[in-house]
Design a protein around this motif. Structure first.
Motif, PDB file in Angstrom:
ATOM      1  N   LEU A   1      13.381  20.978  -1.216  1.00 33.89           N
ATOM      2  CA  LEU A   1      12.627  21.766  -2.194  1.00 33.89           C
ATOM      3  C   LEU A   1      12.388  20.967  -3.470  1.00 33.89           C
ATOM      4  N   ARG A   2      13.366  20.158  -3.886  1.00 39.55           N
ATOM      5  CA  ARG A   2      13.149  19.287  -5.055  1.00 39.55           C
ATOM      6  C   ARG A   2      12.055  18.267  -4.755  1.00 39.55           C
ATOM      7  N   ASP A   3      12.099  17.680  -3.549  1.00 43.91           N
ATOM      8  CA  ASP A   3      11.066  16.710  -3.183  1.00 43.91           C
ATOM      9  C   ASP A   3       9.697  17.366  -3.095  1.00 43.91           C
ATOM     10  N   ALA A   4       9.643  18.607  -2.647  1.00 45.96           N
ATOM     11  CA  ALA A   4       8.366  19.322  -2.600  1.00 45.96           C
ATOM     12  C   ALA A   4       7.762  19.437  -3.992  1.00 45.96           C
TER      13      ALA A   4
ATOM     14  N   ARG B   1      -7.371  24.358  17.903  1.00 46.30           N
ATOM     15  CA  ARG B   1      -8.134  24.933  16.794  1.00 46.30           C
ATOM     16  C   ARG B   1      -7.257  25.756  15.863  1.00 46.30           C
ATOM     17  N   VAL B   2      -6.097  26.199  16.331  1.00 47.83           N
ATOM     18  CA  VAL B   2      -5.182  26.993  15.505  1.00 47.83           C
ATOM     19  C   VAL B   2      -4.582  26.150  14.380  1.00 47.83           C
ATOM     20  N   VAL B   3      -4.412  24.859  14.629  1.00 44.17           N
ATOM     21  CA  VAL B   3      -3.656  23.994  13.724  1.00 44.17           C
ATOM     22  C   VAL B   3      -4.542  23.502  12.579  1.00 44.17           C
ATOM     23  N   ASP B   4      -4.018  23.603  11.363  1.00 39.61           N
ATOM     24  CA  ASP B   4      -4.730  23.189  10.153  1.00 39.61           C
ATOM     25  C   ASP B   4      -4.248  21.791   9.754  1.00 39.61           C
ATOM     26  N   PRO B   5      -5.126  20.782   9.761  1.00 35.08           N
ATOM     27  CA  PRO B   5      -4.696  19.429   9.364  1.00 35.08           C
ATOM     28  C   PRO B   5      -4.102  19.376   7.952  1.00 35.08           C
ATOM     29  N   ARG B   6      -4.554  20.275   7.079  1.00 34.41           N
ATOM     30  CA  ARG B   6      -4.013  20.274   5.711  1.00 34.41           C
ATOM     31  C   ARG B   6      -2.542  20.680   5.696  1.00 34.41           C
ATOM     32  N   GLN B   7      -2.166  21.589   6.603  1.00 40.69           N
ATOM     33  CA  GLN B   7      -0.758  21.976   6.661  1.00 40.69           C
ATOM     34  C   GLN B   7       0.091  20.876   7.306  1.00 40.69           C
ATOM     35  N   LEU B   8      -0.458  20.177   8.278  1.00 37.45           N
ATOM     36  CA  LEU B   8       0.240  19.012   8.809  1.00 37.45           C
ATOM     37  C   LEU B   8       0.490  17.995   7.698  1.00 37.45           C
ATOM     38  N   THR B   9      -0.506  17.797   6.849  1.00 39.22           N
ATOM     39  CA  THR B   9      -0.371  16.848   5.752  1.00 39.22           C
ATOM     40  C   THR B   9       0.692  17.295   4.759  1.00 39.22           C
ATOM     41  N   ARG B  10       0.708  18.575   4.420  1.00 41.66           N
ATOM     42  CA  ARG B  10       1.738  19.064   3.491  1.00 41.66           C
ATOM     43  C   ARG B  10       3.135  18.806   4.045  1.00 41.66           C
ATOM     44  N   THR B  11       3.306  19.157   5.317  1.00 39.82           N
ATOM     45  CA  THR B  11       4.620  18.963   5.936  1.00 39.82           C
ATOM     46  C   THR B  11       4.970  17.485   6.019  1.00 39.82           C
ATOM     47  N   GLY B  12       4.017  16.659   6.433  1.00 46.08           N
ATOM     48  CA  GLY B  12       4.269  15.237   6.542  1.00 46.08           C
ATOM     49  C   GLY B  12       4.597  14.599   5.211  1.00 46.08           C
ATOM     50  N   ARG B  13       3.910  14.977   4.165  1.00 49.28           N
ATOM     51  CA  ARG B  13       4.195  14.423   2.833  1.00 49.28           C
ATOM     52  C   ARG B  13       5.583  14.842   2.359  1.00 49.28           C
ATOM     53  N   LEU B  14       5.948  16.080   2.620  1.00 53.12           N
ATOM     54  CA  LEU B  14       7.271  16.544   2.209  1.00 53.12           C
ATOM     55  C   LEU B  14       8.367  15.818   2.987  1.00 53.12           C
ATOM     56  N   LEU B  15       8.209  15.725   4.294  1.00 56.89           N
ATOM     57  CA  LEU B  15       9.218  15.022   5.087  1.00 56.89           C
ATOM     58  C   LEU B  15       9.352  13.583   4.619  1.00 56.89           C
ATOM     59  N   TRP B  16       8.236  12.913   4.389  1.00 56.79           N
ATOM     60  CA  TRP B  16       8.304  11.512   3.974  1.00 56.79           C
ATOM     61  C   TRP B  16       8.941  11.359   2.590  1.00 56.79           C
ATOM     62  N   ALA B  17       8.682  12.288   1.696  1.00 57.63           N
ATOM     63  CA  ALA B  17       9.325  12.236   0.377  1.00 57.63           C
ATOM     64  C   ALA B  17      10.840  12.292   0.512  1.00 57.63           C
TER      65      ALA B  17
ATOM     66  N   ALA C   1       0.842  -1.201   0.000  1.00 53.30           N
ATOM     67  CA  ALA C   1       0.000   0.000   0.000  1.00 53.30           C
ATOM     68  C   ALA C   1       0.874   1.247   0.000  1.00 53.30           C
ATOM     69  N   PRO C   2       0.459   2.288  -0.728  1.00 51.29           N
ATOM     70  CA  PRO C   2       1.248   3.519  -0.726  1.00 51.29           C
ATOM     71  C   PRO C   2       1.363   4.100   0.679  1.00 51.29           C
ATOM     72  N   ALA C   3       2.505   4.734   0.940  1.00 57.68           N
ATOM     73  CA  ALA C   3       2.710   5.389   2.225  1.00 57.68           C
ATOM     74  C   ALA C   3       1.853   6.648   2.287  1.00 57.68           C
ATOM     75  N   ARG C   4       1.011   6.735   3.276  1.00 60.44           N
ATOM     76  CA  ARG C   4       0.115   7.888   3.381  1.00 60.44           C
ATOM     77  C   ARG C   4       0.205   8.489   4.778  1.00 60.44           C
ATOM     78  N   PHE C   5       0.311   9.799   4.812  1.00 63.65           N
ATOM     79  CA  PHE C   5       0.294  10.549   6.061  1.00 63.65           C
ATOM     80  C   PHE C   5      -1.144  10.609   6.564  1.00 63.65           C
ATOM     81  N   ARG C   6      -1.351  10.261   7.838  1.00 65.31           N
ATOM     82  CA  ARG C   6      -2.698  10.238   8.401  1.00 65.31           C
ATOM     83  C   ARG C   6      -2.947  11.535   9.172  1.00 65.31           C
ATOM     84  N   ALA C   7      -3.626  12.466   8.537  1.00 65.30           N
ATOM     85  CA  ALA C   7      -3.887  13.756   9.169  1.00 65.30           C
ATOM     86  C   ALA C   7      -4.747  13.602  10.417  1.00 65.30           C
TER      87      ALA C   7
END
Length: 333
Positions: A259-262, A308-324, A62-68
């Motif tokens: 930045l290349r991985d992003a 409430r300040v934290v956006d799950p979509r931004q966690l996902t962006r960061t997590g996907r970049l780190l994992w890449a 299964a593809p590696a997926r970040f779980r927001a």
């Protein structure tokens, strides 16, 4: 007339015999599937031949997926339930137990690295000296003398802040990276550190990043030679793109690779310069580093820094970049 009856009787008997035997050859009785697909039986004294279908191919991993959802649950636990985590306070120790338990449950070897923290001023609140610790997790069988990477996120907060964005967000992404690394493997072994006492207790480097400075100072020579890069996750839960920072001393390799991985995984990101997180302790010691995060937000270092300040979509962006950046080449996406 008797001749005619006898002829008819012979014809009927022949037709009856034909309907019972079908077209099967005399040496191929019914009962076992033959080459033609019809049922047949083996010759006398011969074992039946059974043809098995080929075993199905195993499904691809299964593809590696970040779980927001998991990450935002960790933000709520650290900032909403435990709350402010001053590095020398009981709440910090509770948070440390929580993170240690999660990493241990994923199969990491987990230890605490204790150190002294000076008295000072925690963003306007006088605080006493005390002790804190880093939570250090290494994969099973880790050899510190072989090439590896390090990912860190500070677990403490200033005295008054629940610290959802600063920095439960970074710890949540670190825990998701730990899970993905266990399930999928990484291009190099990864050491994971939840740093204590990152937040300042006064001006200047000597009263800032205490946990990561302690970690760097106590690295054995072989481990210093083997560490290829360090990435700090600090304030990664707000904004619409991911800041990828270094200080002025680090070679640009890690930032450029991120930045290349992003671009490769379609995560919006931009370069920046920053010395205000644990990567700076490693950068001053000569390591190649980067920091993910540092977007400004109104609730910074205040009692309003709640989940409430934290956006799950931004966690996902960061997590996907780190994992890449961490993943094995050629892993399914």
């Amino acid at each position: 007339m008797r001749v005619l009856v006898a002829s008819v009787t012979a014809v009927v008997a022949a037709l009856a015999l034909s309907s019972c035997t079908g077209d099967a050859p005399a040496d191929q009785p019914s009962g076992v599937s033959g080459p033609s697909g019809r049922t047949s039986a083996p010759r006398l004294g011969q074992a039946p031949t059974v043809t098995l279908s080929p075993a199905p191919e195993p499904p691809p991993p299964a593809p590696a997926r970040f779980r927001a959802a998991r990450a935002i649950a960790d933000v709520r636990l650290l900032a909403g339930i435990i709350g402010p985590r001053l590095a020398t306070a009981p709440a910090y120790r509770a948070a440390g137990r929580t993170v240690s338990g999660r990493l241990d449950g994923l199969g990491y070897d987990v230890r605490r690295q204790w150190f002294r923290v000076p008295a000072g001023d925690s963003w306007g609140v006088p605080v006493a000296a005390g002790r804190s610790f880093n939570v250090v997790a290494t994969p099973a069988g880790f050899d510190p003398g072989r090439p590896h990477l390090l990912v860190g996120a500070h677990l403490d907060t200033v005295a008054v802040a629940p610290g959802a964005e600063d920095n439960a967000s970074g710890v949540a992404v670190l825990l998701e990276a730990a899970r993905l690394a266990t399930e999928q493997g990484t291009r190099l072994p990864v050491v994971l550190v939840a740093f204590g006492a990152e937040e300042p207790r006064g001006p200047g480097d000597d009263e800032h990043h205490v946990g990561s400075r302690h970690y760097v100072r106590h690295m054995p020579p072989a481990q210093r030679d083997a560490l290829r890069a360090m990435v700090s996750l600090d304030r990664v839960g707000v904004g619409r793109d991911v800041p990828v920072c270094t200080g002025p001393l680090s070679p640009p390799d890690v930032r450029q690779a991120l930045l290349r991985d992003a671009r490769r995984v379609a995560v919006p990101a931009h370069p920046c310069e920053n010395t205000a997180s644990d990567h700076w302790s490693f950068e001053k010691a000569g390591f190649a580093v980067a920091r993910l995060g540092s977007t400004s937000y109104a609730e910074y270092h205040s009692a309003a820094d709640r989940p409430r300040v934290v956006d799950p979509r931004q966690l996902t962006r960061t997590g996907r970049l780190l994992w890449a950046w961490l993943e094995r080449p050629g892993q399914p996406r």
